[in-house]
Motif scaffolding. Structure first.
Motif, PDB file in Angstrom:
ATOM      1  N   CYS A  69       0.829  -1.219   0.000  1.00  0.00           N
ATOM      2  CA  CYS A  69       0.000   0.000   0.000  1.00  0.00           C
ATOM      3  C   CYS A  69       0.857   1.260   0.000  1.00  0.00           C
ATOM      4  N   TRP A  70       1.952   1.258   0.786  1.00  0.00           N
ATOM      5  CA  TRP A  70       2.863   2.409   0.815  1.00  0.00           C
ATOM      6  C   TRP A  70       3.524   2.612  -0.548  1.00  0.00           C
ATOM      7  N   ILE A  71       3.910   1.500  -1.183  1.00  0.00           N
ATOM      8  CA  ILE A  71       4.533   1.594  -2.510  1.00  0.00           C
ATOM      9  C   ILE A  71       3.545   2.188  -3.501  1.00  0.00           C
ATOM     10  N   ARG A  72       2.310   1.702  -3.481  1.00  0.00           N
ATOM     11  CA  ARG A  72       1.299   2.230  -4.406  1.00  0.00           C
ATOM     12  C   ARG A  72       1.037   3.713  -4.161  1.00  0.00           C
ATOM     13  N   LYS A  73       0.995   4.094  -2.910  1.00  0.00           N
ATOM     14  CA  LYS A  73       0.789   5.511  -2.579  1.00  0.00           C
ATOM     15  C   LYS A  73       1.930   6.348  -3.142  1.00  0.00           C
ATOM     16  N   MET A  74       3.159   5.859  -2.990  1.00  0.00           N
ATOM     17  CA  MET A  74       4.328   6.571  -3.496  1.00  0.00           C
ATOM     18  C   MET A  74       4.292   6.670  -5.019  1.00  0.00           C
ATOM     19  N   MET A  75       3.790   5.612  -5.681  1.00  0.00           N
ATOM     20  CA  MET A  75       3.765   5.578  -7.145  1.00  0.00           C
ATOM     21  C   MET A  75       2.741   6.541  -7.745  1.00  0.00           C
ATOM     22  N   GLY A  76       1.783   6.982  -6.949  1.00  0.00           N
ATOM     23  CA  GLY A  76       0.803   7.944  -7.440  1.00  0.00           C
ATOM     24  C   GLY A  76       0.022   7.417  -8.629  1.00  0.00           C
ATOM     25  N   GLU A  77       0.002   8.186  -9.713  1.00  0.00           N
ATOM     26  CA  GLU A  77      -0.764   7.821 -10.903  1.00  0.00           C
ATOM     27  C   GLU A  77      -0.305   6.502 -11.516  1.00  0.00           C
ATOM     28  N   ASP A  78       0.928   6.115 -11.282  1.00  0.00           N
ATOM     29  CA  ASP A  78       1.458   4.872 -11.849  1.00  0.00           C
ATOM     30  C   ASP A  78       1.212   3.653 -10.961  1.00  0.00           C
ATOM     31  N   ARG A  79       0.424   3.817  -9.902  1.00  0.00           N
ATOM     32  CA  ARG A  79       0.177   2.700  -8.984  1.00  0.00           C
ATOM     33  C   ARG A  79      -0.480   1.510  -9.674  1.00  0.00           C
ATOM     34  N   LYS A  80      -1.140   1.756 -10.787  1.00  0.00           N
ATOM     35  CA  LYS A  80      -1.779   0.661 -11.531  1.00  0.00           C
ATOM     36  C   LYS A  80      -0.753  -0.306 -12.117  1.00  0.00           C
ATOM     37  N   LEU A  81       0.524   0.101 -12.161  1.00  0.00           N
ATOM     38  CA  LEU A  81       1.578  -0.772 -12.661  1.00  0.00           C
ATOM     39  C   LEU A  81       1.930  -1.888 -11.673  1.00  0.00           C
ATOM     40  N   LEU A  82       1.547  -1.725 -10.410  1.00  0.00           N
ATOM     41  CA  LEU A  82       1.785  -2.748  -9.391  1.00  0.00           C
ATOM     42  C   LEU A  82       0.481  -3.512  -9.196  1.00  0.00           C
ATOM     43  N   VAL A  83       0.448  -4.720  -9.720  1.00  0.00           N
ATOM     44  CA  VAL A  83      -0.782  -5.504  -9.763  1.00  0.00           C
ATOM     45  C   VAL A  83      -0.740  -6.627  -8.734  1.00  0.00           C
ATOM     46  N   SER A  84      -1.854  -6.802  -8.015  1.00  0.00           N
ATOM     47  CA  SER A  84      -2.023  -7.943  -7.121  1.00  0.00           C
ATOM     48  C   SER A  84      -2.562  -9.109  -7.927  1.00  0.00           C
ATOM     49  N   VAL A  85      -1.982 -10.267  -7.735  1.00  0.00           N
ATOM     50  CA  VAL A  85      -2.491 -11.489  -8.345  1.00  0.00           C
ATOM     51  C   VAL A  85      -3.085 -12.283  -7.181  1.00  0.00           C
ATOM     52  N   PRO A  86      -4.418 -12.270  -7.038  1.00  0.00           N
ATOM     53  CA  PRO A  86      -5.068 -12.838  -5.851  1.00  0.00           C
ATOM     54  C   PRO A  86      -4.571 -14.241  -5.500  1.00  0.00           C
ATOM     55  N   GLY A  87      -4.197 -14.390  -4.226  1.00  0.00           N
ATOM     56  CA  GLY A  87      -3.740 -15.662  -3.707  1.00  0.00           C
ATOM     57  C   GLY A  87      -2.335 -16.068  -4.117  1.00  0.00           C
ATOM     58  N   ARG A  88      -1.680 -15.256  -4.949  1.00  0.00           N
ATOM     59  CA  ARG A  88      -0.362 -15.654  -5.461  1.00  0.00           C
ATOM     60  C   ARG A  88       0.736 -14.668  -5.112  1.00  0.00           C
ATOM     61  N   GLY A  89       0.558 -13.393  -5.457  1.00  0.00           N
ATOM     62  CA  GLY A  89       1.624 -12.432  -5.212  1.00  0.00           C
ATOM     63  C   GLY A  89       1.393 -11.129  -5.942  1.00  0.00           C
ATOM     64  N   TYR A  90       2.490 -10.539  -6.414  1.00  0.00           N
ATOM     65  CA  TYR A  90       2.446  -9.217  -7.034  1.00  0.00           C
ATOM     66  C   TYR A  90       3.332  -9.188  -8.264  1.00  0.00           C
ATOM     67  N   ARG A  91       2.977  -8.276  -9.155  1.00  0.00           N
ATOM     68  CA  ARG A  91       3.737  -8.113 -10.395  1.00  0.00           C
ATOM     69  C   ARG A  91       3.853  -6.615 -10.676  1.00  0.00           C
ATOM     70  N   LEU A  92       5.069  -6.173 -10.973  1.00  0.00           N
ATOM     71  CA  LEU A  92       5.292  -4.809 -11.419  1.00  0.00           C
ATOM     72  C   LEU A  92       5.225  -4.867 -12.937  1.00  0.00           C
TER      73      LEU A  92
END
Length: 116
Positions: A69-92
């Protein structure tokens, strides 16, 4: 130097600039972000993130979620580039070019920084 959207990341200095202005990101959140950058667009499981960022500590998923959440907040408008993959992890999403083949992950167990 790594460019991701409007971010400029200097992994060796652990500095991030958004639109040219420096931003603060906590030590653990920075570690999580650097692991995601190293993955170069690949999925990073929650287990791998926890193992890399908290290698000697038992951590629950909620701790990781807080730092994401802190990373997404820092990314601002580009926060959509950090995607949650439910039950698995994250992808930039945006693949990045690493400056060197060496790892950019830096352990932050330095007592001067305190626990994060």
């Amino acid at each position: 130097m790594i460019r991701i959207g409007n971010l400029t990341v200097f992994p060796d200095r652990r500095e991030i600039f958004v639109d040219g202005s420096p931003v603060e990101l906590g030590c653990r959140a920075m570690d999580v972000f650097l692991v995601l950058i190293e993955a170069n667009g690949a999925l990073v499981t929650k287990e791998k993130l926890i193992d890399q960022v908290w290698p000697t500590t038992i951590v629950v998923d909620n701790n990781l979620h807080v730092h994401i959440c802190w990373i997404r907040k820092m990314m601002g408008e580009d926060r959509k580039l950090l995607v949650s993959v439910p039950g698995r992890g994250y992808r930039l999403l945006r693949p990045v070019q690493l400056p060197h083949a060496a790892s950019i992950f830096v352990d932050c167990t330095d007592s001067r920084r305190g626990a994060q």
